[in-house]
Structures are given as C-alpha cells and as structure tokens.
Design an enzyme around this catalytic site. Structure first.
Site, mmCIF file in Angstrom:
data_model
loop_
_atom_site.group_PDB
_atom_site.id
_atom_site.type_symbol
_atom_site.label_atom_id
_atom_site.label_comp_id
_atom_site.label_asym_id
_atom_site.label_seq_id
_atom_site.Cartn_x
_atom_site.Cartn_y
_atom_site.Cartn_z
ATOM 1 N N GLU A 290 -0.906 -8.349 5.176
ATOM 2 C CA GLU A 290 -0.758 -8.531 6.930
ATOM 3 C C GLU A 290 -2.233 -8.940 7.673
ATOM 4 O O GLU A 290 -1.442 -8.304 9.242
ATOM 5 C CB GLU A 290 0.540 -7.595 7.607
ATOM 6 C CG GLU A 290 0.055 -6.477 7.618
ATOM 7 C CD GLU A 290 -0.294 -5.226 6.070
ATOM 8 O OE1 GLU A 290 -0.009 -6.499 5.109
ATOM 9 O OE2 GLU A 290 -0.694 -4.051 6.231
ATOM 10 N N CYS B 113 0.550 -0.861 -0.211
ATOM 11 C CA CYS B 113 -0.033 -0.305 0.010
ATOM 12 C C CYS B 113 0.700 1.078 0.028
ATOM 13 O O CYS B 113 1.439 1.519 -0.681
ATOM 14 C CB CYS B 113 -0.993 -0.052 0.666
ATOM 15 S SG CYS B 113 -2.325 0.592 0.953
ATOM 16 N N HIS C 286 -3.823 -5.590 1.551
ATOM 17 C CA HIS C 286 -2.949 -6.085 3.261
ATOM 18 C C HIS C 286 -2.176 -7.395 3.339
ATOM 19 O O HIS C 286 -3.635 -7.343 3.946
ATOM 20 C CB HIS C 286 -3.419 -5.143 4.037
ATOM 21 C CG HIS C 286 -2.987 -3.301 4.063
ATOM 22 N ND1 HIS C 286 -2.096 -2.596 4.146
ATOM 23 C CD2 HIS C 286 -3.852 -2.238 3.628
ATOM 24 C CE1 HIS C 286 -2.378 -1.054 4.660
ATOM 25 N NE2 HIS C 286 -2.961 -1.023 3.311
#
Ligand code: GLN
Length: 191
Positions: free
Chosen positions: A169, A78, A167
C-alpha cells in the site's frame, strides 16, 4: 462490494487510497458495529501489540475471527500478518491465530529496520516490496508461498487469507490489491 479496513491504529489510510483508486467501496472498522456485510477485510501495518489489544477492547476480536474462519477474503500486511499468525516465535501472545504459519517479529533487526527490494511475487512477477520493522515467515507449513526475499518467506496464501511481511500500500503498484479485489469479487454474495 464493500471492503472493511481495520482502522484502529497504523497505516489504514494507505490501503484505502489504493482500493479507492480501484473503484472499491471501503469502510473503516473502528467498532464492532462497523463489521457488517463485508466482502473483504484488510488488516494494515502498524503495531500488532496495540492493534491486538484494541481488537479486544472494542469487541471486534470475536466477530473478526469468526468472519475470517468462515472464509472472508483477508489481506494482512506486516502487523496484520502478525495478528493472523498461529505462532509468533519471539512473543508469547497469539492474536487471531487463523493463519497456520510461524512468524518472527521485527525479524530484520535494528540495522535493517526499513528497506526496499524488488523480487518475484507468484502470479504477478517483479514487485517492489517495502519492509518496515517487518516480520518474516519462519515456517510456512501447508500454506502457499507467494514470495521469498533473500531466502526468507515474505508472503503466503492460505485459502481466503493472504499474509504479507511488506507494504504494497506504500507504493504505486496496484497489482497485489487488484488480485485481492478479484478474490473478494469471486467470493462475494453481494455482487
Ligand atoms: N514491528 C511491528 C509489529 O511487530 C510491525 C511493523 C509494521 O507493521 N510495519 O507489530
């Protein structure tokens, strides 16, 4: 094996959590002296304008750019992708500029600020992707496209650099980080 995570702003803890689950030693990069003996680099999501400014103020910009150019495996998500991009279509600034793509910041507009989508990720298969005020890649040039969602390019690879508009994560699926760790291990002089 040691992976450095840029930790000046944004969602760095989440990357640390996933890499720790994979048994990888992580170091938070907060100042120039933290950048040493790395086998990989993570540039997290957050606010690219702030992160770019801090990279300069903390004297991390040049050493980081050099390491990426020299081939250090780098995973950028991002805002991290925006930091790497050679061109940003709706911003006059270029940050590290090591990834030959053109990105558009906040590209999905206000209404679609944040959303999830399952789609194919090259070499992995179906992956649930979380987008938050995300950019997408308007022009991928010679880079390898890893994922496209609704006809928009959201993941690319170019040599040692992986740039993601979303994302990984923030979910429980470790496979993208696993792929990145493998890349780091393969190119590490320390393993
Ligand atoms: N909108 C942010 C930027 O332009 C990126 C958002 C994110 O990292 N989740 O830097």
């Amino acid at each position: 094996m040691k992976i450095g995570i840029l930790a000046v702003q944004g969602a760095f803890i989440e990357h640390e959590r996933i890499l720790s689950q994979l048994g990888v030693e992580c170091v938070e990069l907060r100042q120039a002296s933290d950048i040493s003996e790395l086998d990989g680099l993570v540039l997290p999501g957050g606010e690219s304008t702030v992160q770019g400014k801090l990279l300069h103020e903390l004297n991390m910009f040049e050493p980081m750019k050099q390491l990426i150019t020299d081939g250090l495996p780098t995973l950028a998500t991002c805002a991290g992708l925006i930091l790497l991009a050679e061109h940003i279509s709706n911003d006059s600034i270029v940050h590290l500029g090591t990834l030959p793509v053109r990105v558009k910041r906040n590209a999905y507009g206000r209404q679609l600020g944040s959303f999830r989508k399952k789609d194919n990720f090259k070499g992995i298969g179906e992956f649930e992707m979380t987008f938050i005020r995300a950019p997408y890649i308007e022009f991928a040039g010679t880079t390898e496209v890893l994922a496209t969602v609704d006809e928009r390019i959201v993941a690319v690879k170019h040599k040692n650099q992986i740039g993601l508009a979303f994302h990984p994560e923030l979910g429980e699926d470790l496979r993208i980080h696993q792929m990145f760790v493998k890349m780091c291990k393969e190119s590490s002089p320390h393993n």
